[in-house]
Every structure is written in C-alpha cells, then in structure tokens.
Design a protein around this motif. Structure first.
Motif, PDB file in Angstrom:
ATOM      1  N   GLY A  84       0.802  -1.211   0.000  1.00 48.24           N
ATOM      2  CA  GLY A  84       0.000   0.000   0.000  1.00 48.24           C
ATOM      3  C   GLY A  84       0.835   1.259   0.000  1.00 48.24           C
ATOM      4  O   GLY A  84       2.018   1.257   0.296  1.00 48.24           O
ATOM      5  N   ARG A  85       0.179   2.326  -0.297  1.00 49.33           N
ATOM      6  CA  ARG A  85       0.834   3.624  -0.332  1.00 49.33           C
ATOM      7  C   ARG A  85       1.018   4.177   1.077  1.00 49.33           C
ATOM      8  O   ARG A  85       1.998   4.848   1.364  1.00 49.33           O
ATOM      9  N   TYR A  86       0.053   3.894   1.954  1.00 45.26           N
ATOM     10  CA  TYR A  86       0.094   4.446   3.305  1.00 45.26           C
ATOM     11  C   TYR A  86       0.542   3.396   4.309  1.00 45.26           C
ATOM     12  O   TYR A  86       0.126   2.243   4.233  1.00 45.26           O
ATOM     13  N   TRP A  87       1.360   3.819   5.240  1.00 48.55           N
ATOM     14  CA  TRP A  87       1.925   2.952   6.257  1.00 48.55           C
ATOM     15  C   TRP A  87       1.657   3.557   7.628  1.00 48.55           C
ATOM     16  O   TRP A  87       1.565   4.781   7.757  1.00 48.55           O
ATOM     17  N   VAL A  88       1.563   2.708   8.626  1.00 44.50           N
ATOM     18  CA  VAL A  88       1.403   3.184  10.002  1.00 44.50           C
ATOM     19  C   VAL A  88       2.540   2.591  10.834  1.00 44.50           C
ATOM     20  O   VAL A  88       2.749   1.378  10.837  1.00 44.50           O
ATOM     21  N   LYS A  89       3.289   3.466  11.488  1.00 44.60           N
ATOM     22  CA  LYS A  89       4.441   3.063  12.312  1.00 44.60           C
ATOM     23  C   LYS A  89       4.584   4.034  13.475  1.00 44.60           C
ATOM     24  O   LYS A  89       3.965   5.095  13.513  1.00 44.60           O
ATOM     25  N   ARG A  90       5.466   3.685  14.412  1.00 46.48           N
ATOM     26  CA  ARG A  90       5.742   4.556  15.553  1.00 46.48           C
ATOM     27  C   ARG A  90       7.016   5.354  15.271  1.00 46.48           C
ATOM     28  O   ARG A  90       8.015   4.808  14.804  1.00 46.48           O
ATOM     29  N   VAL A  91       6.982   6.643  15.558  1.00 43.61           N
ATOM     30  CA  VAL A  91       8.150   7.507  15.389  1.00 43.61           C
ATOM     31  C   VAL A  91       9.102   7.237  16.558  1.00 43.61           C
ATOM     32  O   VAL A  91       8.738   7.418  17.719  1.00 43.61           O
ATOM     33  N   ILE A  92      10.316   6.809  16.231  1.00 45.98           N
ATOM     34  CA  ILE A  92      11.324   6.513  17.248  1.00 45.98           C
ATOM     35  C   ILE A  92      12.287   7.680  17.397  1.00 45.98           C
ATOM     36  O   ILE A  92      12.707   8.012  18.506  1.00 45.98           O
ATOM     37  N   ALA A  93      12.646   8.295  16.287  1.00 47.24           N
ATOM     38  CA  ALA A  93      13.590   9.415  16.322  1.00 47.24           C
ATOM     39  C   ALA A  93      13.236  10.412  15.232  1.00 47.24           C
ATOM     40  O   ALA A  93      12.649  10.046  14.218  1.00 47.24           O
ATOM     41  N   VAL A  94      13.595  11.663  15.465  1.00 43.79           N
ATOM     42  CA  VAL A  94      13.337  12.739  14.507  1.00 43.79           C
ATOM     43  C   VAL A  94      14.641  13.455  14.187  1.00 43.79           C
ATOM     44  O   VAL A  94      15.690  13.165  14.783  1.00 43.79           O
ATOM     45  N   GLY A  95      14.587  14.396  13.249  1.00 44.39           N
ATOM     46  CA  GLY A  95      15.768  15.114  12.791  1.00 44.39           C
ATOM     47  C   GLY A  95      16.675  15.588  13.918  1.00 44.39           C
ATOM     48  O   GLY A  95      16.214  16.209  14.864  1.00 44.39           O
ATOM     49  N   GLY A  96      17.959  15.252  13.798  1.00 41.82           N
ATOM     50  CA  GLY A  96      18.955  15.636  14.790  1.00 41.82           C
ATOM     51  C   GLY A  96      19.222  14.569  15.831  1.00 41.82           C
ATOM     52  O   GLY A  96      20.257  14.594  16.498  1.00 41.82           O
ATOM     53  N   ASP A  97      18.309  13.614  16.005  1.00 43.21           N
ATOM     54  CA  ASP A  97      18.502  12.547  16.988  1.00 43.21           C
ATOM     55  C   ASP A  97      19.516  11.527  16.487  1.00 43.21           C
ATOM     56  O   ASP A  97      19.521  11.179  15.302  1.00 43.21           O
ATOM     57  N   ARG A  98      20.322  11.034  17.402  1.00 49.23           N
ATOM     58  CA  ARG A  98      21.191   9.896  17.092  1.00 49.23           C
ATOM     59  C   ARG A  98      20.513   8.666  17.680  1.00 49.23           C
ATOM     60  O   ARG A  98      20.280   8.592  18.887  1.00 49.23           O
ATOM     61  N   VAL A  99      20.175   7.713  16.833  1.00 49.53           N
ATOM     62  CA  VAL A  99      19.475   6.504  17.252  1.00 49.53           C
ATOM     63  C   VAL A  99      20.388   5.308  17.019  1.00 49.53           C
ATOM     64  O   VAL A  99      21.029   5.204  15.974  1.00 49.53           O
ATOM     65  N   SER A 100      20.472   4.437  18.034  1.00 50.04           N
ATOM     66  CA  SER A 100      21.370   3.284  17.976  1.00 50.04           C
ATOM     67  C   SER A 100      20.698   2.053  18.549  1.00 50.04           C
ATOM     68  O   SER A 100      19.843   2.143  19.426  1.00 50.04           O
ATOM     69  N   CYS A 101      21.144   0.926  18.065  1.00 52.72           N
ATOM     70  CA  CYS A 101      20.742  -0.352  18.637  1.00 52.72           C
ATOM     71  C   CYS A 101      21.960  -1.243  18.670  1.00 52.72           C
ATOM     72  O   CYS A 101      22.629  -1.415  17.671  1.00 52.72           O
ATOM     73  N   CYS A 102      22.208  -1.762  19.715  1.00 55.43           N
ATOM     74  CA  CYS A 102      21.509  -1.634  20.990  1.00 55.43           C
ATOM     75  C   CYS A 102      22.558  -1.425  22.076  1.00 55.43           C
ATOM     76  O   CYS A 102      23.725  -1.774  21.884  1.00 55.43           O
ATOM     77  N   ASP A 103      22.147  -0.913  23.220  1.00 53.90           N
ATOM     78  CA  ASP A 103      23.077  -0.717  24.332  1.00 53.90           C
ATOM     79  C   ASP A 103      23.347  -2.070  24.992  1.00 53.90           C
ATOM     80  O   ASP A 103      22.755  -3.088  24.607  1.00 53.90           O
ATOM     81  N   PRO A 104      24.236  -2.141  25.992  1.00 58.35           N
ATOM     82  CA  PRO A 104      24.550  -3.432  26.626  1.00 58.35           C
ATOM     83  C   PRO A 104      23.333  -4.156  27.218  1.00 58.35           C
ATOM     84  O   PRO A 104      23.336  -5.376  27.343  1.00 58.35           O
ATOM     85  N   VAL A 135      19.611  10.999  12.475  1.00 58.27           N
ATOM     86  CA  VAL A 135      18.467  11.270  11.603  1.00 58.27           C
ATOM     87  C   VAL A 135      18.629  12.676  11.033  1.00 58.27           C
ATOM     88  O   VAL A 135      18.772  13.639  11.791  1.00 58.27           O
ATOM     89  N   PRO A 136      18.624  12.805   9.710  1.00 62.79           N
ATOM     90  CA  PRO A 136      18.756  14.135   9.106  1.00 62.79           C
ATOM     91  C   PRO A 136      17.558  15.039   9.432  1.00 62.79           C
ATOM     92  O   PRO A 136      16.457  14.559   9.690  1.00 62.79           O
ATOM     93  N   ALA A 137      17.787  16.328   9.397  1.00 62.42           N
ATOM     94  CA  ALA A 137      16.717  17.303   9.621  1.00 62.42           C
ATOM     95  C   ALA A 137      15.580  17.043   8.644  1.00 62.42           C
ATOM     96  O   ALA A 137      15.806  16.710   7.473  1.00 62.42           O
ATOM     97  N   GLY A 138      14.354  17.153   9.121  1.00 61.13           N
ATOM     98  CA  GLY A 138      13.187  16.973   8.266  1.00 61.13           C
ATOM     99  C   GLY A 138      12.818  15.529   8.005  1.00 61.13           C
ATOM    100  O   GLY A 138      11.938  15.249   7.192  1.00 61.13           O
ATOM    101  N   ARG A 139      13.484  14.589   8.690  1.00 53.96           N
ATOM    102  CA  ARG A 139      13.200  13.159   8.497  1.00 53.96           C
ATOM    103  C   ARG A 139      12.804  12.521   9.824  1.00 53.96           C
ATOM    104  O   ARG A 139      12.998  13.097  10.888  1.00 53.96           O
ATOM    105  N   MET A 140      12.297  11.295   9.748  1.00 57.32           N
ATOM    106  CA  MET A 140      11.959  10.529  10.944  1.00 57.32           C
ATOM    107  C   MET A 140      12.363   9.074  10.746  1.00 57.32           C
ATOM    108  O   MET A 140      12.376   8.564   9.630  1.00 57.32           O
TER     109      MET A 140
END
Length: 187
Positions: A84-104, A135-140
């Motif tokens: 499909g064209r539309y998707w539903v997901k949870r926002v984990i990080a937004v522009g400027g955030d550093r997101v990593s997996c996984c900690d100890p 995450v680049p600015a303007g992205r999620m």
C-alpha cells in the motif's frame, strides 16, 4: 401575493446528498481520515483490520513516540506491487537525533539514553538489527511495535533516503481506533 414553489423532493434529496458528500470530503481532507490496518506490524497496539483515524491537523509533523500514518511511496513502497501507499508506524527518532541499537542491556538509545518502550509486547527484543545513525533534519526514523514482523526504517537503511521518511509525508497522527467496536478507543 406570490407563492414560492417548493422544490421537488428528488431535487431536495439530491442537494442534501451533494452537501453531505462535500462535507465528508472536507472532514476527510482537513480534520480526520480513516485507514484500515493491513498487517500485524503494530501489534499489540493495532491489529489487522482495525480502522484508525489519522488526525489531519498534525500532518507534516512528527514527535517521538507518536503513531503516524505516512505516505511511503518511493521509500517503503517503491512500486505498486510492494504494498500500500500508506503505512502506520511509531516515530522513534526525529531530525537531529542519534538513534542506535543496541546498548549493553539490549535497548535502543536516543542520543545515548535508553528508549523506554512500554508499548512492546513482553519478551519483544527492541531490534535484531544493529544500527547507529543520526536522523537528518526533516526526516523521521520509524519502527513497528511488532519488531519481528515489521518492515520499517531498520530494513531500509541502504535504500534511497536510508530508511528515514520525510516528515512532510506524515498524513496525521493515528490517535483513535474506530472499528471494530470492541477495540474502539484512543491509542
């Protein structure tokens, strides 16, 4: 004295139907828009067949933790055959955030802080895929709550856009289940 003619009942009914259709279109475009959940990728919050309402007043915005509906064309669905064209997901990080997996401890981190994910089903690993990115600015960066059954940003890190969706693609926050009636309520 002139007498005013009453409209024919069929004409009056047709005018009412047209006005109702215009009003429904305006509500769908400016207020809320319904979407049917097609997969188990957001379980346990959303299950296949749930009908959710996307709050159109939040279109083009994303906040960490929100469940959003977005247009995945060219990112999650490069061709019509991909889903499909539309998707539903949870926002984990937004522009400027550093997101990593996984900690100890096995948690996803945002800017070095462990992400609390009470919405995951007990025993669910935050991710089987390792990643570390800004995450680049303007992205999620989005993930499904059912991490073992979700195509999301983790799976598209090498694709155009790096799996991160432009925030402008957000149709709205999914804030309510309206069908089936047994699951009706706020998310």
């Amino acid at each position: 004295m002139s007498r005013r003619r009453r409209p024919h009942p069929v004409v009056a009914a047709a005018v009412c139907v047209v006005l109702l259709l215009v009003a429904a279109g305006a509500v769908r475009h400016f207020v809320v828009r319904p979407f049917r959940v097609p997969s188990a990728s957001m379980e346990p919050a959303l299950v296949p067949g749930d009908v959710i309402l996307a709050d159109r007043s939040t279109r083009g915005t994303a906040t960490r933790g929100d469940i959003v509906v977005f247009d995945g064309t060219g990112y999650f669905a490069p061709t019509a055959e991909d889903g499909g064209r539309y998707w539903v997901k949870r926002v984990i990080a937004v522009g400027g955030d550093r997101v990593s997996c996984c900690d100890p401890d096995g948690a996803i981190t945002i800017d070095g802080e462990a992400l609390q994910e009470p919405y995951l089903a007990p025993g669910t690993a935050p991710s089987e895929i390792e990643f570390d990115l800004r995450v680049p600015a303007g992205r999620m960066f989005v993930l499904g709550d059912n991490r073992s059954d979700s195509t999301d940003s983790r799976h598209l890190l090498g694709a155009p856009g790096g799996g991160m969706i432009p925030v402008e693609r957000v149709v709205g926050d999914a804030d309510r289940i309206v069908w089936p009636l047994t699951r009706r309520g706020a998310l």
